[in-house]
Scaffold this motif. Structure first.
Motif, PDB file in Angstrom:
ATOM      1  N   LEU A   9      -8.271  -2.261   2.826  1.00 51.57           N
ATOM      2  CA  LEU A   9      -7.402  -1.286   2.476  1.00 51.57           C
ATOM      3  C   LEU A   9      -7.057  -1.087   1.256  1.00 51.57           C
ATOM      4  CD1 LEU A   9      -4.895  -1.868   5.475  1.00 51.57           C
ATOM      5  CD2 LEU A   9      -6.832  -0.415   5.623  1.00 51.57           C
ATOM      6  N   GLY A  10      -7.507  -2.000   0.330  1.00 50.49           N
ATOM      7  CA  GLY A  10      -7.151  -1.779  -1.042  1.00 50.49           C
ATOM      8  C   GLY A  10      -5.468  -2.152  -1.360  1.00 50.49           C
ATOM      9  N   ILE A  11      -5.115  -3.122  -0.930  1.00 54.22           N
ATOM     10  CA  ILE A  11      -3.761  -3.295  -1.002  1.00 54.22           C
ATOM     11  C   ILE A  11      -3.342  -4.473  -1.904  1.00 54.22           C
ATOM     12  CG2 ILE A  11      -2.920  -1.655   0.712  1.00 54.22           C
ATOM     13  CD1 ILE A  11      -2.475  -4.277   2.360  1.00 54.22           C
ATOM     14  N   GLU A  12      -2.354  -4.912  -2.451  1.00 49.78           N
ATOM     15  CA  GLU A  12      -2.058  -6.204  -2.988  1.00 49.78           C
ATOM     16  C   GLU A  12      -1.815  -7.190  -2.124  1.00 49.78           C
ATOM     17  OE1 GLU A  12       0.518  -7.676  -7.152  1.00 49.78           O
ATOM     18  OE2 GLU A  12       0.505  -5.554  -6.368  1.00 49.78           O
ATOM     19  N   PHE A  13      -0.986  -6.979  -1.279  1.00 52.75           N
ATOM     20  CA  PHE A  13      -0.208  -7.978  -0.483  1.00 52.75           C
ATOM     21  C   PHE A  13      -0.416  -7.559   1.007  1.00 52.75           C
ATOM     22  CE2 PHE A  13       3.086  -7.645  -3.885  1.00 52.75           C
ATOM     23  CZ  PHE A  13       2.603  -8.710  -4.684  1.00 52.75           C
ATOM     24  N   PRO A  14      -0.944  -8.427   1.867  1.00 52.75           N
ATOM     25  CA  PRO A  14      -1.195  -8.121   3.345  1.00 52.75           C
ATOM     26  C   PRO A  14       0.026  -7.971   4.252  1.00 52.75           C
ATOM     27  CG  PRO A  14      -1.781 -10.413   2.993  1.00 52.75           C
ATOM     28  CD  PRO A  14      -1.411  -9.872   1.605  1.00 52.75           C
ATOM     29  N   LEU A  15       0.917  -7.308   3.743  1.00 48.49           N
ATOM     30  CA  LEU A  15       2.175  -7.173   4.252  1.00 48.49           C
ATOM     31  C   LEU A  15       2.526  -5.718   4.811  1.00 48.49           C
ATOM     32  CD1 LEU A  15       5.188  -8.144   4.876  1.00 48.49           C
ATOM     33  CD2 LEU A  15       5.772  -7.870   2.500  1.00 48.49           C
ATOM     34  N   PHE A  16       2.466  -5.576   6.183  1.00 52.94           N
ATOM     35  CA  PHE A  16       2.769  -4.033   6.517  1.00 52.94           C
ATOM     36  C   PHE A  16       4.233  -4.000   6.998  1.00 52.94           C
ATOM     37  CE2 PHE A  16      -1.525  -5.062   6.491  1.00 52.94           C
ATOM     38  CZ  PHE A  16      -2.229  -3.920   6.862  1.00 52.94           C
ATOM     39  N   ALA A  17       4.856  -2.771   6.789  1.00 53.27           N
ATOM     40  CA  ALA A  17       5.985  -2.351   7.128  1.00 53.27           C
ATOM     41  C   ALA A  17       6.146  -1.033   8.001  1.00 53.27           C
ATOM     42  CB  ALA A  17       7.128  -2.119   5.831  1.00 53.27           C
ATOM     43  N   PHE A  18       6.347  -1.570   9.297  1.00 60.03           N
ATOM     44  CA  PHE A  18       6.444  -0.355  10.322  1.00 60.03           C
ATOM     45  C   PHE A  18       7.906   0.048  10.234  1.00 60.03           C
ATOM     46  CE2 PHE A  18       7.936   1.090  14.381  1.00 60.03           C
ATOM     47  CZ  PHE A  18       7.089   2.255  14.554  1.00 60.03           C
ATOM     48  N   SER A  19       7.998   1.425  10.009  1.00 65.24           N
ATOM     49  CA  SER A  19       9.431   2.094   9.960  1.00 65.24           C
ATOM     50  C   SER A  19       9.374   3.579  10.557  1.00 65.24           C
ATOM     51  CB  SER A  19       9.808   1.829   8.386  1.00 65.24           C
ATOM     52  OG  SER A  19      11.105   2.535   8.237  1.00 65.24           O
ATOM     53  N   HIS A  20      10.374   4.003  10.806  1.00 62.43           N
ATOM     54  CA  HIS A  20      10.538   5.234  11.148  1.00 62.43           C
ATOM     55  C   HIS A  20      11.126   6.143  10.108  1.00 62.43           C
ATOM     56  CE1 HIS A  20       9.702   5.120  15.664  1.00 62.43           C
ATOM     57  NE2 HIS A  20      10.324   4.059  15.592  1.00 62.43           N
ATOM     58  N   CYS A  21      11.166   5.288   8.771  1.00 60.91           N
ATOM     59  CA  CYS A  21      11.978   6.132   7.827  1.00 60.91           C
ATOM     60  C   CYS A  21      11.131   6.027   6.480  1.00 60.91           C
ATOM     61  CB  CYS A  21      13.136   5.064   7.350  1.00 60.91           C
ATOM     62  SG  CYS A  21      13.969   5.619   5.745  1.00 60.91           S
ATOM     63  N   ARG A  22      10.961   7.373   6.121  1.00 59.25           N
ATOM     64  CA  ARG A  22       9.684   7.692   5.207  1.00 59.25           C
ATOM     65  C   ARG A  22      10.109   6.762   3.784  1.00 59.25           C
ATOM     66  NH1 ARG A  22      11.336  13.777   3.253  1.00 59.25           N
ATOM     67  NH2 ARG A  22      13.155  13.211   2.169  1.00 59.25           N
ATOM     68  N   ASP A  23      11.587   6.572   3.665  1.00 62.98           N
ATOM     69  CA  ASP A  23      11.862   5.999   2.186  1.00 62.98           C
ATOM     70  C   ASP A  23      11.315   4.512   2.277  1.00 62.98           C
ATOM     71  OD1 ASP A  23      13.949   7.902   0.847  1.00 62.98           O
ATOM     72  OD2 ASP A  23      14.060   8.110   3.235  1.00 62.98           O
ATOM     73  N   VAL A  24      11.384   3.741   3.423  1.00 62.53           N
ATOM     74  CA  VAL A  24      11.028   2.317   3.717  1.00 62.53           C
ATOM     75  C   VAL A  24       9.514   2.413   3.393  1.00 62.53           C
ATOM     76  CG1 VAL A  24      10.653   0.384   5.192  1.00 62.53           C
ATOM     77  CG2 VAL A  24      12.774   1.453   4.851  1.00 62.53           C
ATOM     78  N   VAL A  25       8.729   3.339   3.915  1.00 63.34           N
ATOM     79  CA  VAL A  25       7.294   3.456   3.956  1.00 63.34           C
ATOM     80  C   VAL A  25       7.034   3.562   2.534  1.00 63.34           C
ATOM     81  CG1 VAL A  25       5.234   4.765   4.393  1.00 63.34           C
ATOM     82  CG2 VAL A  25       7.031   4.328   6.214  1.00 63.34           C
ATOM     83  N   ALA A  26       7.492   4.536   1.840  1.00 63.50           N
ATOM     84  CA  ALA A  26       7.314   4.701   0.281  1.00 63.50           C
ATOM     85  C   ALA A  26       7.500   3.325  -0.702  1.00 63.50           C
ATOM     86  CB  ALA A  26       8.011   5.834  -0.145  1.00 63.50           C
ATOM     87  N   ALA A  27       8.849   2.639  -0.226  1.00 58.61           N
ATOM     88  CA  ALA A  27       9.130   1.791  -1.128  1.00 58.61           C
ATOM     89  C   ALA A  27       8.272   0.443  -0.833  1.00 58.61           C
ATOM     90  CB  ALA A  27      10.651   1.391  -0.802  1.00 58.61           C
ATOM     91  N   VAL A  28       7.856   0.046   0.291  1.00 52.63           N
ATOM     92  CA  VAL A  28       6.952  -0.882   0.751  1.00 52.63           C
ATOM     93  C   VAL A  28       5.561  -0.913   0.217  1.00 52.63           C
ATOM     94  CG1 VAL A  28       5.970  -2.379   2.219  1.00 52.63           C
ATOM     95  CG2 VAL A  28       8.284  -1.726   2.512  1.00 52.63           C
ATOM     96  N   THR A  29       5.221   0.458   0.022  1.00 53.31           N
ATOM     97  CA  THR A  29       3.681   0.766  -0.229  1.00 53.31           C
ATOM     98  C   THR A  29       3.868   0.622  -1.868  1.00 53.31           C
ATOM     99  OG1 THR A  29       3.076   2.209   1.475  1.00 53.31           O
ATOM    100  CG2 THR A  29       2.227   2.530  -0.773  1.00 53.31           C
ATOM    101  N   ASN A  30       4.856   1.216  -2.292  1.00 58.41           N
ATOM    102  CA  ASN A  30       5.035   1.037  -4.064  1.00 58.41           C
ATOM    103  C   ASN A  30       5.118  -0.406  -4.402  1.00 58.41           C
ATOM    104  OD1 ASN A  30       4.316   3.639  -4.537  1.00 58.41           O
ATOM    105  ND2 ASN A  30       6.695   4.431  -4.285  1.00 58.41           N
ATOM    106  N   ALA A  31       5.663  -1.126  -3.730  1.00 57.31           N
ATOM    107  CA  ALA A  31       5.808  -2.601  -3.928  1.00 57.31           C
ATOM    108  C   ALA A  31       4.354  -3.389  -3.858  1.00 57.31           C
ATOM    109  CB  ALA A  31       6.955  -3.294  -3.253  1.00 57.31           C
ATOM    110  N   GLY A  32       3.322  -2.758  -3.463  1.00 56.60           N
ATOM    111  CA  GLY A  32       2.465  -3.702  -3.216  1.00 56.60           C
ATOM    112  C   GLY A  32       1.880  -3.977  -1.757  1.00 56.60           C
ATOM    113  N   GLY A  33       2.700  -3.539  -0.925  1.00 55.97           N
ATOM    114  CA  GLY A  33       2.592  -3.767   0.506  1.00 55.97           C
ATOM    115  C   GLY A  33       1.821  -2.654   1.245  1.00 55.97           C
TER     116      GLY A  33
END
Length: 371
Positions: A9-33
């Motif tokens: 997937l081309g990510i830094e950390f293999p840490l996935f965040a399932f959420s119904h909130c777009r803000d959480v999705v964006a924040a985790v993705t931008n942090a390397g997850g």
């Protein structure tokens, strides 16, 4: 961190965040997850708008979308899904709300209910998936059942890997046979729809059964130590949901957030009272009434129970935010047993980095055992 998942997937950390909130999705993705947006709450038009917002926030970093693909749903009445809800279930909800001082709303909302009911089908999931695949997503996940062949074919055409959640080894084998690229082995500790096998037992069994297909571990993971344990069991990464519910960005209402922060790991229950299928959530007066009250008609199947519950929960949530005690008693939300570790509100980015740092410390400590 380099695993089969980070390379795929081309990510830094293999840490996935399932959420119904777009803000959480964006924040985790931008942090390397890797943030994954749950799509069931959205119409196709709203989902398109949410994903457009995420696209702007993440600047090309990969994220995913999760669609609910139940293996079976109850048939709707000819006049629409809402008409299939029996009167005894409507009456039970009205009495339950009245006992807790929550004002009842309109008994029927056919248009909105029917739209929601259509989304909880293979056809509805396909429509949401088509919207998602129109965006630069890096993964599409199927919850509850094997992804329809059309979804897999469309994802292949778009070059997007497919993931699926499972609760047994047999389910994992079926998902791989259906063409999924990643299996999420979700233990009974997890929030939301779960099976009955614990994460500690399930993950190594699934990893062995589907190798070399990469496996993510889910259920009871909210710290770096738990992430390290999951990787030791054979997972290539972790899929987390509950830990994000108490973050600053989460969609969780203040009243429910307070209940989550105060809860122990004994305060959850697997109940059919929210969706019609066993789903782990906070135990509350709502779950108790449906599961044990003498006058309970018993939960309906999916999607009918979802319609019954979500319409009532909208009124319960509004009353809980006004501080009405009875509504607070009824309020519940999907969360896993790891809720007992969630004791403060933090930014999602801080959660990501905290888990990664603790993971590194755990691995270093284990490496020291062989020196």
């Amino acid at each position: 961190m380099r695993t089969a998942i980070t390379r795929l997937l081309g990510i830094e950390f293999p840490l996935f965040a399932f959420s119904h909130c777009r803000d959480v999705v964006a924040a985790v993705t931008n942090a390397g997850g890797f943030g994954v947006l749950g799509a069931i709450a959205y119409t196709p038009e709203r989902l398109d708008a949410e994903l457009t917002w995420i696209d702007r926030q993440v600047g090309g970093r990969p994220y995913g979308v999760d669609v609910l693909v139940p293996g079976r749903v109850d048939a709707a009445a000819p006049g629409g899904v809402a008409r299939a809800i029996p009167e005894r279930h409507r009456d039970f909800v009205a009495r339950l709300l009245a006992r807790h001082g929550v004002q009842a709303g309109p008994e029927r909302d056919g248009g909105g209910a029917d739209e929601f009911g259509r989304r909880v089908t293979a056809a509805g999931a396909a429509g949401l998936a088509e919207v998602a695949l129109g965006h630069p997503i890096g993964l599409i996940a199927s919850a509850l059942g094997p992804p329809p062949p059309e979804l897999v074919a469309r994802a292949r055409e778009a070059g997007v890997p497919v993931a699926a959640l499972v609760g047994t080894v047999e389910h994992a084998r079926r998902q791989v046979a259906a063409g999924v690229d990643i299996v999420v082995a979700q233990g009974a500790e997890a929030g939301g729809h779960t099976g009955e096998i614990s994460t500690m037992v399930l993950v190594p069994q699934v990893a062995d059964a589907v190798a070399p297909v990469p496996v993510l571990a889910a259920g009871g993971i909210a710290s770096g130590r738990q992430m390290a344990a999951a990787m030791a069991l054979g997972a290539q990464g972790v899929w987390c949901g509950s830990v994000w519910l108490t973050t600053e960005e989460a969609e969780t209402s203040p009243a429910v957030r307070r209940k989550l922060l105060a809860a122990s790991s004994l305060d959850t229950v697997r109940s059919r009272s929210r969706t019609g299928k066993p789903a782990r959530q906070l135990r509350s007066a709502w779950t108790d009434a449906w599961d044990s009250a003498e006058d309970s008609p018993g939960p309906l199947g999916m999607p009918l129970q979802m319609l019954v519950a979500e319409r009532a929960m909208a009124r319960i949530g509004a009353a809980a935010e006004r501080g009405e005690p009875g509504a607070v008693e009824l309020a519940t939300y999907f969360v896993g047993q790891v809720v007992g570790q969630l004791d403060r509100v933090r930014p999602a980015r801080e959660v990501v980095y905290g888990m990664v740092y603790e993971f590194a410390e755990a691995v270093e400590r284990l490496a020291g055992l062989s020196r």
